[in-house]
Motif scaffolding. Structure first.
Motif, mmCIF file in Angstrom:
data_model
loop_
_atom_site.group_PDB
_atom_site.id
_atom_site.type_symbol
_atom_site.label_atom_id
_atom_site.label_comp_id
_atom_site.label_asym_id
_atom_site.label_seq_id
_atom_site.Cartn_x
_atom_site.Cartn_y
_atom_site.Cartn_z
ATOM 1 N N VAL A 255 1.998 -79.056 69.471
ATOM 2 C CA VAL A 255 0.790 -79.631 70.074
ATOM 3 C C VAL A 255 0.237 -78.699 71.135
ATOM 4 N N GLU A 256 1.148 -78.117 71.924
ATOM 5 C CA GLU A 256 0.699 -77.178 72.962
ATOM 6 C C GLU A 256 0.046 -75.945 72.337
ATOM 7 N N SER A 257 0.687 -75.384 71.319
ATOM 8 C CA SER A 257 0.185 -74.136 70.743
ATOM 9 C C SER A 257 -1.116 -74.326 69.979
ATOM 10 N N ASN A 258 -1.225 -75.446 69.252
ATOM 11 C CA ASN A 258 -2.365 -75.631 68.361
ATOM 12 C C ASN A 258 -3.479 -76.488 68.941
ATOM 13 N N LEU A 259 -3.196 -77.212 70.041
ATOM 14 C CA LEU A 259 -4.216 -78.076 70.616
ATOM 15 C C LEU A 259 -4.491 -77.747 72.081
ATOM 16 N N LEU A 260 -3.428 -77.773 72.910
ATOM 17 C CA LEU A 260 -3.632 -77.581 74.341
ATOM 18 C C LEU A 260 -4.074 -76.161 74.665
ATOM 19 N N GLN A 261 -3.392 -75.180 74.060
ATOM 20 C CA GLN A 261 -3.746 -73.799 74.355
ATOM 21 C C GLN A 261 -5.195 -73.477 73.973
ATOM 22 N N PRO A 262 -5.641 -73.812 72.744
ATOM 23 C CA PRO A 262 -7.046 -73.516 72.427
ATOM 24 C C PRO A 262 -8.038 -74.294 73.286
ATOM 25 N N VAL A 263 -7.737 -75.574 73.580
ATOM 26 C CA VAL A 263 -8.697 -76.405 74.298
ATOM 27 C C VAL A 263 -8.721 -76.085 75.786
ATOM 28 N N ILE A 264 -7.551 -75.896 76.378
ATOM 29 C CA ILE A 264 -7.460 -75.728 77.831
ATOM 30 C C ILE A 264 -7.424 -74.257 78.215
ATOM 31 N N GLN A 265 -6.383 -73.557 77.742
ATOM 32 C CA GLN A 265 -6.174 -72.194 78.234
ATOM 33 C C GLN A 265 -7.200 -71.215 77.680
ATOM 34 N N SER A 266 -7.485 -71.295 76.394
ATOM 35 C CA SER A 266 -8.409 -70.338 75.805
ATOM 36 C C SER A 266 -9.827 -70.506 76.317
ATOM 37 N N ARG A 267 -10.105 -71.643 76.918
ATOM 38 C CA ARG A 267 -11.422 -71.840 77.511
ATOM 39 C C ARG A 267 -11.641 -70.901 78.681
ATOM 40 N N PHE A 268 -10.567 -70.523 79.355
ATOM 41 C CA PHE A 268 -10.674 -69.672 80.527
ATOM 42 C C PHE A 268 -10.128 -68.268 80.278
ATOM 43 N N VAL A 269 -9.031 -68.169 79.515
ATOM 44 C CA VAL A 269 -8.342 -66.899 79.329
ATOM 45 C C VAL A 269 -8.452 -66.490 77.863
ATOM 46 N N ASP A 270 -9.191 -65.427 77.600
ATOM 47 C CA ASP A 270 -9.420 -64.966 76.230
ATOM 48 C C ASP A 270 -8.426 -63.856 75.903
ATOM 49 N N LEU A 271 -7.162 -64.256 75.703
ATOM 50 C CA LEU A 271 -6.118 -63.302 75.381
ATOM 51 C C LEU A 271 -5.449 -63.715 74.075
ATOM 52 N N HIS A 272 -5.216 -62.738 73.211
ATOM 53 C CA HIS A 272 -4.508 -62.997 71.960
ATOM 54 C C HIS A 272 -3.037 -63.269 72.274
ATOM 55 N N PRO A 273 -2.370 -64.164 71.492
ATOM 56 C CA PRO A 273 -0.947 -64.431 71.742
ATOM 57 C C PRO A 273 -0.085 -63.176 71.748
ATOM 58 N N LEU A 274 -0.408 -62.189 70.904
ATOM 59 C CA LEU A 274 0.364 -60.952 70.912
ATOM 60 C C LEU A 274 0.227 -60.237 72.249
ATOM 61 N N ALA A 275 -0.974 -60.264 72.831
ATOM 62 C CA ALA A 275 -1.170 -59.650 74.145
ATOM 63 C C ALA A 275 -0.337 -60.366 75.194
ATOM 64 N N VAL A 276 -0.246 -61.675 75.080
ATOM 65 C CA VAL A 276 0.563 -62.439 76.036
ATOM 66 C C VAL A 276 2.037 -62.068 75.902
ATOM 67 N N ILE A 277 2.526 -61.983 74.660
ATOM 68 C CA ILE A 277 3.930 -61.634 74.446
ATOM 69 C C ILE A 277 4.240 -60.239 74.989
ATOM 70 N N LEU A 278 3.369 -59.277 74.702
ATOM 71 C CA LEU A 278 3.589 -57.918 75.197
ATOM 72 C C LEU A 278 3.529 -57.870 76.719
ATOM 73 N N ALA A 279 2.626 -58.654 77.322
ATOM 74 C CA ALA A 279 2.551 -58.702 78.786
ATOM 75 C C ALA A 279 3.830 -59.269 79.372
ATOM 76 N N VAL A 280 4.358 -60.328 78.761
ATOM 77 C CA VAL A 280 5.611 -60.922 79.244
ATOM 78 C C VAL A 280 6.756 -59.917 79.124
ATOM 79 N N ALA A 281 6.824 -59.200 77.989
ATOM 80 C CA ALA A 281 7.889 -58.209 77.802
ATOM 81 C C ALA A 281 7.786 -57.093 78.836
ATOM 82 N N ALA A 282 6.565 -56.602 79.067
ATOM 83 C CA ALA A 282 6.388 -55.544 80.062
ATOM 84 C C ALA A 282 6.726 -56.044 81.458
#
Length: 358
Positions: free
Chosen positions: A281-308
């Protein structure tokens, strides 16, 4: 010389210069981490407190008093959350410890049935040897632990001190910073900074909202399934949800272990199903509705940022990597739209009603 070689050489030395500059900047930030990190955390927290301070100032409260009240509000919220967590954990600390231990034992039994007792025994031996090594290293590093504790306390005071002045004089400091640019680029710098602040603020709001929803749903699922310490599970989920990807997995594992120890594999599978459904629900509903409204980052970019972030700064690096990347992405987008990477003048236009920035 062939044209491809000239072009390749030109790109190569320029990229090397840029990489050296970035490496030097990262090195300076790492060296100055005891100063940079508390200030950056203060800016992150100001995203939550800034609207309160602005509301107080709109009602003719002096800016110093408004900033102080915002700081008090933060301390009260942290104290309340800590007290609630302490109650949830200490009230059933023995039960939680016993249930987690039983859950680990049940996992070992299941693994023994699947892979054999000898393989589980060998894995347990390797884990215990590693734990003993870590314990010996911890004893030898007692002075280092004391130094880290002092750094944490000093960093907390610096963060609170910085947060007060960011809340009180943030808009004035921003105007002075913009004033360092020439008249041609002031409008662009102001717009880029405000857009980056809106991105950061949106990220913080979205993260808090998603963490709250995750905590409520997983905590409610644990309560419905009669898993012990459902309140502690909800609080742990809320706190760890601020850590992208890793936090949710840890909180879910904790809940599943408690369910396994208390009700066996059936309840553990039910709790796992609750965690998986909530994460979907978070990945397919909350993230697109809430987070993607403000932060336009691809999930791969998020994963790479976390790893770095984990590589450069450990746990703290994981916490701050995504907002840094989000702000940098916004700044680069403004640079591109303003023609910074093209020949000619910058074309940025200031927003119609700019919001005050810290």
């Amino acid at each position: 010389m062939p044209r491809w070689l000239v072009v390749s050489a030109g790109w190569s030395w320029r990229l090397l210069v840029i990489a050296a500059a970035v490496a030097a900047g990262v090195t300076v930030l790492v060296v100055l981490r005891p100063i940079v990190l508390p200030v950056f955390l203060a800016v992150l927290l100001s995203a939550y407190l800034r609207p309160v301070v602005l509301w107080l100032r709109a009602h003719r409260v002096p800016k110093g008093v408004a900033a102080g009240l915002g700081l008090v509000l933060l301390l009260v919220a942290l104290a309340g959350l800590s007290a609630l967590a302490a109650y949830a954990v200490t009230d059933q600390s023995d039960v939680i410890a016993d249930r987690v231990e039983e859950g680990v034992d049940d996992l070992e039994d299941l693994a023994a049935d699947r892979f054999g007792e000898q393989a589980v025994a060998d894995a347990r031996t390797r884990f215990e040897d590693s734990a003993d090594g870590l314990q010996d290293a911890g004893v030898r590093g007692a002075v280092r632990v004391a130094s880290v504790a002092f750094e944490v306390v000093a960093g907390a005071f610096l963060m609170l001190f910085s947060l007060f002045y960011v809340l009180r004089d943030g808009d004035r400091m921003w105007h002075r910073f913009v004033g360092l640019f020439d008249e041609r680029t002031q409008t662009f710098a102001d717009r880029a900074g405000r857009n980056a602040w809106a991105q950061l603020q949106g990220y913080m709001y979205g993260t808090a909202a998603i963490a709250a929803v995750d905590a409520v749903l997983i905590g409610a699922g644990a309560a419905i399934l009669s898993v012990p310490s459902a309140l502690a599970i909800g609080l742990l989920t809320f706190v760890l949800s601020f850590v992208p990807f890793v936090g949710a997995a840890i909180a879910g594992l904790f809940a599943v272990l408690l369910a396994l120890a208390d009700g066996g594999p059936g309840r553990a599978l039910a709790m796992l199903a609750v965690v998986v459904v909530v994460q979907q629900v978070e990945s397919n509903l909350l993230q697109p509705v809430i987070q993607s409204r403000f932060v336009d980052l691809h999930p791969l970019a998020v994963i790479l940022a976390v790893a770095a972030g984990a590589t450069l700064g450990g746990f703290i690096g994981v916490l701050i990597a995504v907002p840094i990347v989000a702000v940098a992405y916004t700044a680069l987008s403004d640079l591109r739209q303003a023609g910074f990477f093209d020949k000619g003048e910058l074309t940025a236009v200031a927003p119609d009603e700019p919001e005050p920035l810290p």
